[in-house]
Design a protein around this motif. Structure first.
Motif, mmCIF file in Angstrom:
data_model
loop_
_atom_site.group_PDB
_atom_site.id
_atom_site.type_symbol
_atom_site.label_atom_id
_atom_site.label_comp_id
_atom_site.label_asym_id
_atom_site.label_seq_id
_atom_site.Cartn_x
_atom_site.Cartn_y
_atom_site.Cartn_z
ATOM 1 N N PRO A 311 38.998 27.313 57.012
ATOM 2 C CA PRO A 311 39.689 26.161 56.404
ATOM 3 C C PRO A 311 38.745 25.068 55.914
ATOM 4 O O PRO A 311 39.177 24.168 55.181
ATOM 5 C CB PRO A 311 40.561 25.651 57.560
ATOM 6 N N HIS A 312 37.477 25.101 56.317
ATOM 7 C CA HIS A 312 36.526 24.064 55.909
ATOM 8 C C HIS A 312 35.855 24.376 54.574
ATOM 9 O O HIS A 312 35.154 23.516 54.018
ATOM 10 C CB HIS A 312 35.442 23.891 56.971
ATOM 11 N N LEU A 313 36.037 25.591 54.053
ATOM 12 C CA LEU A 313 35.305 26.032 52.876
ATOM 13 C C LEU A 313 36.266 26.521 51.788
ATOM 14 O O LEU A 313 37.274 27.159 52.092
ATOM 15 C CB LEU A 313 34.331 27.156 53.239
ATOM 16 N N THR A 314 35.927 26.214 50.527
ATOM 17 C CA THR A 314 36.753 26.641 49.398
ATOM 18 C C THR A 314 35.857 27.201 48.300
ATOM 19 O O THR A 314 34.904 26.536 47.874
ATOM 20 C CB THR A 314 37.550 25.458 48.810
ATOM 21 N N VAL A 315 36.167 28.419 47.846
ATOM 22 C CA VAL A 315 35.467 28.988 46.693
ATOM 23 C C VAL A 315 36.070 28.372 45.436
ATOM 24 O O VAL A 315 37.280 28.482 45.196
ATOM 25 C CB VAL A 315 35.604 30.523 46.656
ATOM 26 N N ILE A 316 35.240 27.702 44.631
ATOM 27 C CA ILE A 316 35.755 26.975 43.473
ATOM 28 C C ILE A 316 35.233 27.535 42.140
ATOM 29 O O ILE A 316 35.618 27.045 41.082
ATOM 30 C CB ILE A 316 35.424 25.475 43.553
ATOM 31 N N GLY A 317 34.379 28.563 42.202
ATOM 32 C CA GLY A 317 33.864 29.125 40.965
ATOM 33 C C GLY A 317 32.841 30.204 41.230
ATOM 34 O O GLY A 317 32.675 30.664 42.366
ATOM 35 N N HIS A 318 32.144 30.599 40.173
ATOM 36 C CA HIS A 318 31.079 31.592 40.332
ATOM 37 C C HIS A 318 29.984 31.316 39.324
ATOM 38 O O HIS A 318 30.213 30.690 38.265
ATOM 39 C CB HIS A 318 31.625 33.021 40.191
ATOM 40 N N MET A 319 28.807 31.787 39.626
ATOM 41 C CA MET A 319 27.663 31.585 38.755
ATOM 42 C C MET A 319 27.599 32.711 37.725
ATOM 43 O O MET A 319 28.056 33.836 37.978
ATOM 44 C CB MET A 319 26.369 31.522 39.561
ATOM 45 N N THR A 320 27.050 32.397 36.566
ATOM 46 C CA THR A 320 26.955 33.352 35.467
ATOM 47 C C THR A 320 25.511 33.386 34.952
ATOM 48 O O THR A 320 24.647 32.665 35.451
ATOM 49 C CB THR A 320 27.889 32.937 34.312
ATOM 50 N N ALA A 321 25.271 34.193 33.951
ATOM 51 C CA ALA A 321 23.961 34.187 33.305
ATOM 52 C C ALA A 321 23.740 32.838 32.634
ATOM 53 O O ALA A 321 24.694 32.183 32.173
ATOM 54 C CB ALA A 321 23.882 35.307 32.274
ATOM 55 N N GLU A 322 22.493 32.422 32.570
ATOM 56 C CA GLU A 322 22.177 31.088 32.046
ATOM 57 C C GLU A 322 22.721 30.880 30.641
ATOM 58 O O GLU A 322 23.236 29.800 30.307
ATOM 59 C CB GLU A 322 20.660 30.879 32.067
ATOM 60 N N GLY A 323 22.634 31.912 29.816
ATOM 61 C CA GLY A 323 23.068 31.784 28.430
ATOM 62 C C GLY A 323 24.562 31.564 28.253
ATOM 63 O O GLY A 323 25.014 31.168 27.170
#
Length: 356
Positions: A311-323
């Motif tokens: 409950p203390h943590l939330t996934v809010i996105g993801h990383m992609t290639a720099e371009g």
């Protein structure tokens, strides 16, 4: 209880610089074995026995970073420590010591400085850190506070901003935007007070967000939680200047892009309702508000099962290639480039109280 209209005022000059230091620090007793020598010599002496040392420092200036018309000195002392400890925890390290330096004008009697140090002492007690030194001097510009925080970590524990990889998950602790909205309430009531000094505002509906502004808590628990879950973050930063700025810092240092999902940003109900009251967009507040002192970090997708139910943590996105760039994915499923909208201490139009 009736307010004392004539409180005792002891001028600092009665004690002198070293007498003042002795007076303000006499109740700070070291608790760490690594503190060999603290206050009372030309320099502190620390022994971490093989651990890496982590150091961070911040300067808080009256009128730029805080407003004493609505910030109690005890709260200010506590918050000043949190600002610095948060940076240590953002390195996935354990904070162990601090130094405190202040410059105060002659409008601050000894009793006011005692209140400030009472807040510092409470923070030291709650977070188990030692005060090991600092400095005091006079000021003709009000109150300035400089705190340096020191911590330790092993080589494999330290986490930098530069380790994120494409496809890593972006995770935040806690919720975002509360501190900024607490500031809006305090600023509004300050203006009301100027017009009617007899007005006594009812701040109880805003208790959570005001506490987020005046007495924030650094997330000491998160590095230990991640260790217990056997999760090593690939990158980490604290959210002091706004979510957008921190994401950009990670992306630039790690040379990656990011997709942040608007509907995943954790917002407290009090933040949402107060945003509606001020006719502010809650997503904009989360992106640009700052001072939340939550931890923002990335993890490998392989570690997702370890954190998904926490409950203390939330996934809010993801990383992609720099371009691919840095984008907000809106609730309408459109992509908007994220720009740095957070706190800038050199802005001429600051309406916030934090640092870079």
């Amino acid at each position: 209880m009736l307010e004392d209209k004539n409180p005792k005022r002891t001028t600092v000059s009665d004690l002198g610089e070293f007498g003042l230091i002795d007076h303000l620090t006499k109740y700070f007793d070291p608790i760490h074995e690594s503190t060999i020598k603290g206050v009372g010599d030309d320099a502190a002496v620390l022994d971490f026995k093989g651990h890496k040392t982590v150091i961070s420092t911040d300067l808080l200036v009256e009128g730029v970073h805080f407003d004493l018309s609505y910030t109690p000195l005890k709260h200010l002392g506590y918050k000043a420590v949190m600002v610095n400890l948060s940076d240590i925890y953002a390195m996935n390290a354990l904070a162990t010591q601090i130094t405190v330096s202040i410059a105060a004008s002659n409008r601050f009697p000894l009793e006011a400085l005692e209140e400030l140090y009472a807040g510092i002492q409470l923070a030291c007690k709650n977070y188990k850190v030692d005060l090991i030194g600092g400095d005091t001097t006079s000021s003709n510009k009000g109150l300035l506070i400089s705190i340096t925080a020191i911590g330790k970590a092993t080589d494999n524990e330290i986490t930098y901003r530069s380790g994120a990889q494409p496809n890593d998950l972006l995770v935040t602790s806690g919720d975002i935007g509360g501190a900024y909205m607490g500031l809006q309430i305090l600023e509004r009531e300050k203006e009301v007070f100027k017009v009617n000094p007899n007005n006594q505002p009812d701040l109880s509906p805003y208790s959570y967000i005001i506490e987020r502004q005046l007495k924030p808590e650094a997330r000491k628990d998160i590095p230990q939680l991640l260790k217990d879950l056997e999760v090593k973050p690939t990158s980490m930063i604290d959210i002091s200047d706004g979510l957008s700025s921190e994401i950009i810092h990670i992306c630039k240092n790690s040379k990656v892009g990011c997709n942040l999902f608007e509907d995943k940003i954790p917002l407290d109900p009090q933040v949402i309702s107060t945003c509606e009251e001020f006719d502010l967009n809650s997503t904009t507040v989360a992106l640009s508000g700052g001072e939340d002192y939550e931890l923002l970090f990335t993890i490998s997708q392989d570690d997702y099962p370890k954190i998904k139910a926490n409950p203390h943590l939330t996934v809010i996105g993801h990383m992609t290639a720099e371009g691919e760039g840095i984008h907000l994915i809106t609730r309408a499923n459109t992509k908007i480039p994220i720009t740095s909208m957070g706190w800038n201490s050199y802005s001429e139009n600051n309406n916030e109280t934090e640092k870079d």
